[in-house]
Design a protein around this motif. Structure first.
Motif, PDB file in Angstrom:
ATOM      1  N   GLN A   5      -6.681  -6.354   4.198  1.00  0.00           N
ATOM      2  CA  GLN A   5      -6.519  -7.247   3.051  1.00  0.00           C
ATOM      3  C   GLN A   5      -6.028  -8.616   3.522  1.00  0.00           C
ATOM      4  O   GLN A   5      -5.114  -8.699   4.349  1.00  0.00           O
TER       5      GLN A   5
ATOM      6  N   PRO B 273     -15.758  -5.035   3.017  1.00  0.00           N
ATOM      7  CA  PRO B 273     -16.097  -4.299   1.793  1.00  0.00           C
ATOM      8  C   PRO B 273     -14.867  -4.121   0.908  1.00  0.00           C
ATOM      9  O   PRO B 273     -13.726  -4.221   1.385  1.00  0.00           O
ATOM     10  N   PRO B 274     -15.059  -3.835  -0.386  1.00  0.00           N
ATOM     11  CA  PRO B 274     -13.919  -3.691  -1.304  1.00  0.00           C
ATOM     12  C   PRO B 274     -12.933  -2.604  -0.881  1.00  0.00           C
ATOM     13  O   PRO B 274     -11.741  -2.710  -1.171  1.00  0.00           O
ATOM     14  N   ASN B 275     -13.404  -1.581  -0.199  1.00  0.00           N
ATOM     15  CA  ASN B 275     -12.525  -0.487   0.210  1.00  0.00           C
ATOM     16  C   ASN B 275     -11.998  -0.634   1.632  1.00  0.00           C
ATOM     17  O   ASN B 275     -11.501   0.317   2.228  1.00  0.00           O
ATOM     18  N   SER B 276     -12.102  -1.825   2.190  1.00  0.00           N
ATOM     19  CA  SER B 276     -11.648  -2.054   3.558  1.00  0.00           C
ATOM     20  C   SER B 276     -10.138  -1.862   3.661  1.00  0.00           C
ATOM     21  O   SER B 276      -9.385  -2.221   2.740  1.00  0.00           O
ATOM     22  N   PRO B 277      -9.650  -1.309   4.789  1.00  0.00           N
ATOM     23  CA  PRO B 277      -8.194  -1.225   4.989  1.00  0.00           C
ATOM     24  C   PRO B 277      -7.560  -2.585   5.259  1.00  0.00           C
ATOM     25  O   PRO B 277      -6.333  -2.701   5.272  1.00  0.00           O
TER      26      PRO B 277
ATOM     27  N   PRO C  20      -3.912   0.571   6.795  1.00  0.00           N
ATOM     28  CA  PRO C  20      -4.021  -0.750   6.164  1.00  0.00           C
ATOM     29  C   PRO C  20      -3.441  -1.851   7.056  1.00  0.00           C
ATOM     30  O   PRO C  20      -2.419  -1.662   7.718  1.00  0.00           O
TER      31      PRO C  20
ATOM     32  N   PRO D  81     -12.973   4.345   9.995  1.00  0.00           N
ATOM     33  CA  PRO D  81     -12.494   4.707   8.654  1.00  0.00           C
ATOM     34  C   PRO D  81     -11.079   5.272   8.637  1.00  0.00           C
ATOM     35  O   PRO D  81     -10.457   5.339   7.570  1.00  0.00           O
TER      36      PRO D  81
ATOM     37  N   PRO E  75       0.825  -1.205   0.000  1.00  0.00           N
ATOM     38  CA  PRO E  75       0.000   0.000   0.000  1.00  0.00           C
ATOM     39  C   PRO E  75       0.863   1.261   0.000  1.00  0.00           C
ATOM     40  O   PRO E  75       2.010   1.244   0.451  1.00  0.00           O
TER      41      PRO E  75
END
Length: 398
Positions: A292, A286-290, A264, A260, A231
């Motif tokens: 991975q 969600p796709p925009n989650s910090p 990451p 929010p 990231p």
């Protein structure tokens, strides 16, 4: 103590795990194989195949090592490897090669005779992989006038049975009981593991030696990273199989609390067992989650992520040694970990410790580190234990 007339290294774990991502225990068995091949002392290896046992001489062990390290390719699967059903192709090819390299082989019932025929009296049997520690093997070694040395990595299955796969705790209990009855020497990866293991030995407590595992600085290679990594902003990593003992749920809770503005978090490891609630939370990110989830990284790619992180997080409930934070410190990455005695023993004052009961300190440290990334030019001050130190302590007793 004088060297034994020969050493017999058990390589069953390395055989069974061919083609799979290496764990910490796998690396230990490989390190023993690599080191013993450099010594002049007589050396052989034993491995359990689906059909019996194979005995390798030094040349066979070197050929096996070269294939484990991808220096040579595995050969084709022979007819015998095809008889047991439901096995993967990599294991079939590896077993076939061992039969090609073998000095001697036998059916299970012939193990004692093979060892008496091929091994000199007083040989040292080394089992460092928690595999093939069966009554048949240990009795056969004793009958063939060998001495038994076993490396116990941990007794976590007995201490935290709720974290284990169904049916595995009783098997592990029986394994430790066999070590207690038969071992002439038990090797431990830490003093903490020795203390905890000896408390679980119900028959007798064999002589023991604690020797930290050797750790070499991983070689990082960003070119091996998947697209989009690392990231752009300061990030954290947690490394290890996603299973209950590693306590990923603790970090997921912290990230929920930070909301929010959370940095990451890269969860590096494959999914394990008994962890449906955590898997469900990961699947619903969600796709925009910090956060991975990243599995299947090569060792150089994983090292690149760890070395670039502002911190490694290690909220594990229990460890025998704690390889991920040790490797992180060798790469110059800060470590925040649970307040475990074994981590204090191995990491010393180079890590930051916080008990799991103090979520506030975890959250505050994470936020501070995210806001203040370390100087990438800082000198690494952590001195990791070495394999030379480990073998100096262990091999004089075996």
């Amino acid at each position: 103590m004088a060297d034994p007339p020969a050493r017999l290294l058990d390589l069953t774990r390395s055989l069974r795990r061919v083609g799979r991502t290496a764990t910490g225990v796998d690396r230990v068995e490989l390190a023993y194989l690599s080191h013993l091949l450099t010594l002049d002392a007589p050396l052989l290896a034993l491995a359990r195949t689906a059909l019996g046992y194979v005995l390798l001489d030094r040349a066979g062990m070197q050929a096996f090592y070269d294939r484990l390290e991808d220096v040579q390719e595995w050969g084709g699967a022979d007819l015998l490897s095809r008889l047991p059903r439901g096995r993967n192709a990599a294991l079939m090819r590896a077993e076939s090669d061992l039969r090609r390299f073998t000095l001697a082989r036998c059916l299970p019932s012939g193990l004692e005779r093979m060892l008496r025929r091929e091994m000199p009296s007083g040989f040292a049997y080394l089992n460092v992989g928690h595999s093939n520690l069966t009554e048949r093997v240990l009795r056969a070694v004793k009958t063939a006038e060998g001495r038994i040395a076993v490396l116990v990595h941990d007794v976590i299955p007995l201490e935290y049975p709720a974290f284990q796969r169904p049916g595995t705790v009783a098997l592990f209990r029986a394994k430790i009981d066999r070590v207690s009855r038969h071992a002439d020497l038990v090797i431990y990866n830490s003093k903490d593991t020795q203390q905890r293991s000896e408390a679980q030995m119900h028959h007798r407590v064999p002589p023991g030696v604690a020797a930290h595992l050797g750790v070499t600085t991983p070689i990082a290679d960003r070119k091996d990273l998947p697209r989009g990594l690392p990231p752009a902003q300061p990030y954290f990593v947690i490394v290890g199989t996603i299973e209950p003992r590693k306590n990923h749920s603790f970090l997921l809770d912290l990230w929920d609390q930070m909301g929010p503005t959370a940095p990451p978090l890269l969860i590096c490891g494959s999914r394990g067992w008994n962890n449906a609630a955590v898997f469900d939370r990961l699947d619903r990110l969600p796709p925009n989650s910090p956060i991975q989830e990243i599995a299947g990284l090569s060792d150089p790619a994983l090292a690149a992520l760890v070395s670039g992180a502002v911190g490694m997080l290690f909220p594990s409930h229990a460890e025998g040694f704690g390889l991920p934070p040790v490797e992180a410190l060798t790469l110059g990455t800060r470590v925040l970990c649970n307040d475990l005695p074994v981590l204090h023993e191995v990491l010393g004052d180079k890590a930051v410790y916080a008990p799991l009961s103090d979520a506030y300190s975890w959250k505050a440290t994470i936020e501070e580190w995210a806001a203040n990334p370390p100087d990438p030019r800082a000198t690494v001050t952590f001195q990791a234990p070495t394999w030379a130190e480990h073998f100096k302590a262990v091999l004089k007793l075996t």
